[in-house]
Enzyme design. Structure first.
Site, PDB file in Angstrom:
ATOM      1  CB  THR A  14      -0.106  19.347   5.961  1.00  0.00           C
ATOM      2  OG1 THR A  14       0.035  17.961   5.603  1.00  0.00           O
ATOM      3  CG2 THR A  14      -1.583  19.687   6.070  1.00  0.00           C
ATOM      4  N   GLY A  16       5.699  19.174   1.860  1.00  0.00           N
ATOM      5  CA  GLY A  16       6.308  19.016   0.537  1.00  0.00           C
ATOM      6  C   GLY A  16       5.736  19.909  -0.560  1.00  0.00           C
ATOM      7  CB  ILE A  17       4.624  19.035  -4.021  1.00  0.00           C
ATOM      8  CG1 ILE A  17       5.931  18.383  -4.488  1.00  0.00           C
ATOM      9  CG2 ILE A  17       3.916  19.741  -5.185  1.00  0.00           C
ATOM     10  CD1 ILE A  17       5.732  17.190  -5.434  1.00  0.00           C
ATOM     11  CE1 TYR A 155       3.706   8.023  -5.958  1.00  0.00           C
ATOM     12  CE2 TYR A 155       4.774   7.970  -8.103  1.00  0.00           C
ATOM     13  CZ  TYR A 155       4.361   8.672  -6.981  1.00  0.00           C
ATOM     14  OH  TYR A 155       4.609  10.024  -6.891  1.00  0.00           O
ATOM     15  CB  THR A 190       8.904  16.167  -0.666  1.00  0.00           C
ATOM     16  OG1 THR A 190       8.669  14.822  -1.101  1.00  0.00           O
ATOM     17  CG2 THR A 190       8.739  17.125  -1.828  1.00  0.00           C
ATOM     18  N   PRO A 191       9.756  14.930   1.960  1.00  0.00           N
ATOM     19  CG  PRO A 191       8.720  15.529   3.967  1.00  0.00           C
ATOM     20  CD  PRO A 191       8.920  15.989   2.557  1.00  0.00           C
ATOM     21  CD  GLN A 248      17.987  10.475 -18.861  1.00  0.00           C
ATOM     22  OE1 GLN A 248      19.160  10.235 -18.629  1.00  0.00           O
ATOM     23  NE2 GLN A 248      17.051  10.440 -17.943  1.00  0.00           N
TER      24      GLN A 248
HETATM   25  P1  NAP Z   1       4.889  14.520   1.190  1.00  0.00           P
HETATM   26  O1  NAP Z   1       5.851  15.601   1.516  1.00  0.00           O
HETATM   27  O2  NAP Z   1       5.050  13.176   1.812  1.00  0.00           O
HETATM   28  O3  NAP Z   1       3.412  15.070   1.466  1.00  0.00           O
HETATM   29  C1  NAP Z   1       2.296  14.266   1.240  1.00  0.00           C
HETATM   30  C2  NAP Z   1       1.077  15.030   1.686  1.00  0.00           C
HETATM   31  O4  NAP Z   1      -0.089  14.260   1.367  1.00  0.00           O
HETATM   32  C3  NAP Z   1       1.047  15.293   3.179  1.00  0.00           C
HETATM   33  O5  NAP Z   1       0.445  16.552   3.396  1.00  0.00           O
HETATM   34  C4  NAP Z   1       0.144  14.178   3.684  1.00  0.00           C
HETATM   35  O6  NAP Z   1      -0.440  14.548   4.929  1.00  0.00           O
HETATM   36  C5  NAP Z   1      -0.865  14.115   2.558  1.00  0.00           C
HETATM   37  N1  NAP Z   1      -1.603  12.854   2.452  1.00  0.00           N
HETATM   38  C6  NAP Z   1      -1.109  11.606   2.276  1.00  0.00           C
HETATM   39  N2  NAP Z   1      -2.111  10.718   2.242  1.00  0.00           N
HETATM   40  C7  NAP Z   1      -3.259  11.418   2.405  1.00  0.00           C
HETATM   41  C8  NAP Z   1      -4.632  11.074   2.463  1.00  0.00           C
HETATM   42  N3  NAP Z   1      -5.049   9.802   2.361  1.00  0.00           N
HETATM   43  N4  NAP Z   1      -5.548  12.053   2.627  1.00  0.00           N
HETATM   44  C9  NAP Z   1      -5.148  13.345   2.741  1.00  0.00           C
HETATM   45  N5  NAP Z   1      -3.878  13.741   2.685  1.00  0.00           N
HETATM   46  C10 NAP Z   1      -2.937  12.784   2.544  1.00  0.00           C
HETATM   47  O7  NAP Z   1       4.863  14.204  -0.375  1.00  0.00           O
HETATM   48  P2  NAP Z   1       5.213  15.079  -1.687  1.00  0.00           P
HETATM   49  O8  NAP Z   1       6.498  14.564  -2.197  1.00  0.00           O
HETATM   50  O9  NAP Z   1       5.014  16.503  -1.442  1.00  0.00           O
HETATM   51  O10 NAP Z   1       4.092  14.498  -2.678  1.00  0.00           O
HETATM   52  C11 NAP Z   1       2.945  15.235  -3.049  1.00  0.00           C
HETATM   53  C12 NAP Z   1       2.421  14.642  -4.342  1.00  0.00           C
HETATM   54  O11 NAP Z   1       3.439  14.740  -5.347  1.00  0.00           O
HETATM   55  C13 NAP Z   1       2.047  13.173  -4.276  1.00  0.00           C
HETATM   56  O12 NAP Z   1       0.888  12.928  -5.033  1.00  0.00           O
HETATM   57  C14 NAP Z   1       3.232  12.471  -4.920  1.00  0.00           C
HETATM   58  O13 NAP Z   1       2.893  11.230  -5.462  1.00  0.00           O
HETATM   59  C15 NAP Z   1       3.596  13.490  -5.976  1.00  0.00           C
HETATM   60  N6  NAP Z   1       4.953  13.403  -6.489  1.00  0.00           N
HETATM   61  C16 NAP Z   1       6.016  13.488  -5.625  1.00  0.00           C
HETATM   62  C17 NAP Z   1       7.302  13.386  -6.142  1.00  0.00           C
HETATM   63  C18 NAP Z   1       8.506  13.458  -5.263  1.00  0.00           C
HETATM   64  O14 NAP Z   1       9.591  13.075  -5.717  1.00  0.00           O
HETATM   65  N7  NAP Z   1       8.418  13.948  -4.029  1.00  0.00           N
HETATM   66  C19 NAP Z   1       7.489  13.192  -7.520  1.00  0.00           C
HETATM   67  C20 NAP Z   1       6.380  13.131  -8.354  1.00  0.00           C
HETATM   68  C21 NAP Z   1       5.115  13.229  -7.830  1.00  0.00           C
HETATM   69  P3  NAP Z   1      -0.953  13.433   6.001  1.00  0.00           P
HETATM   70  O15 NAP Z   1       0.086  12.350   6.014  1.00  0.00           O
HETATM   71  O16 NAP Z   1      -1.093  14.191   7.277  1.00  0.00           O
HETATM   72  O17 NAP Z   1      -2.261  12.948   5.492  1.00  0.00           O
END
Ligand code: NAP
Length: 248
Positions: A14, A16-17, A155, A190-191, A248
């Site tokens: 819903t 970001g990624i 994390y 992303t957020p 790096q």
């Molecule tokens: P995001 O935009 O904050 O989106 C997070 C998503 O996960 C939202 O849809 C949220 O919806 C859902 N979520 C969170 N907790 C949940 C739960 N307990 N059950 C079901 N859904 C849940 O984050 P994002 O940056 O796209 O991250 C997505 C993934 O990529 C994560 O695993 C993150 O660790 C990984 N990642 C992100 C980055 C980065 O820099 N952004 C880098 C490396 C890896 P609700 O809050 O409505 O549940």
């Protein structure tokens, strides 16, 4: 794997990624269930995605809850007839060095970022084995599963666990034609890592850590997830997409 007509679940689909990944699967002609906890956000995301294809549905699920993930898989199969790709993408981050972090915050991060991936992998594997024609399970790990980071030890521990769970699951599921992989992004716009979440100073410092001089766009990670779904000879691997951060 030809994705047209296949069914994919994207947890955290819903925002970001995950949202970009759901869009990429729909553009490939797949049917997609997006999952998250917030119903309003989920229904809005599904309505936006339905402009690409009507084969999309939102299901409210909390991936830290085993029963909720089992119900999510059942919903996808009832709605679209099968489960072919599981994307365990939902995740959160809580800052705190090891001496400052509360046990409650530690447990919250492990429950969503590691246990949630276990439940998703488990119930997807059960369903895919029942179907008997293989499948792909892809989890969003991170460079933080490979390197240490002083401010987010929980994390890093969860993402390192996701990498090891993935390799072990890939080995036990290979004979069933079920491939299990991770994508390990650097920082992605992303957020989760917005200006509000990080503040200007930390965000600028993190951007400077990427040799390509920027954060990734969500669609660049979605592209890697599509590759892991489509390529039938990739399993047990971690696809790092980080603008050179870990070189790096
Ligand atoms: P995001 O935009 O904050 O989106 C997070 C998503 O996960 C939202 O849809 C949220 O919806 C859902 N979520 C969170 N907790 C949940 C739960 N307990 N059950 C079901 N859904 C849940 O984050 P994002 O940056 O796209 O991250 C997505 C993934 O990529 C994560 O695993 C993150 O660790 C990984 N990642 C992100 C980055 C980065 O820099 N952004 C880098 C490396 C890896 P609700 O809050 O409505 O549940």
């Amino acid at each position: 794997m030809e994705l047209k007509g296949k069914t994919a679940i994207v947890t955290g689909g819903t925002s970001g990624i995950g949202l970009s990944t759901a869009q990429a699967f729909l553009e490939k002609g797949a049917k997609v269930v997006i999952a998250g906890r917030n119903v309003q956000r989920g229904e809005k995301a599904a309505a936006d995605l339905s402009k690409i294809s009507s084969d999309v549905a939102f299901f409210q699920a909390d991936t830290s809850d085993e029963e909720s993930v089992k119900k999510l898989v059942d919903f996808a199969v009832e709605r679209f007839g099968s489960l072919d790709v599981m994307v365990n993408n939902a995740g959160i981050g809580i800052h705190g060095t090891v001496d400052q972090l509360s046990a409650e915050d530690w447990n919250t991060v492990i429950a969503i970022n590691l246990n949630g991936v276990f439940y998703g992998t488990k119930y997807a594997a059960i369903q895919m084995k029942k179907q008997g024609h293989g499948g792909a399970i892809i989890s969003t790990s991170s460079i933080e599963g490979v390197i240490g980071d002083p401010i987010i030890p929980s994390y890093c521990a969860a993402k390192g666990g996701v990498n090891q769970l993935t390799k072990s699951s890939a080995l036990s599921l290979a004979k069933d034609g079920i491939r299990v992989n991770t994508v390990n992004p650097g920082y992605v716009d992303t957020p989760l890592v917005s200006l509000e979440a990080l503040g200007q100073e930390l965000r600028d410092a993190l951007i400077a850590m990427h040799p390509l001089g920027r954060f990734a766009k969500p669609e660049e990670i979605a592209h890697a997830i599509i590759f892991l779904a489509e390529n039938d000879f990739v399993t047990g691997t971690h696809l790092v997409v980080d603008g050179g951060y870990t070189a790096q």
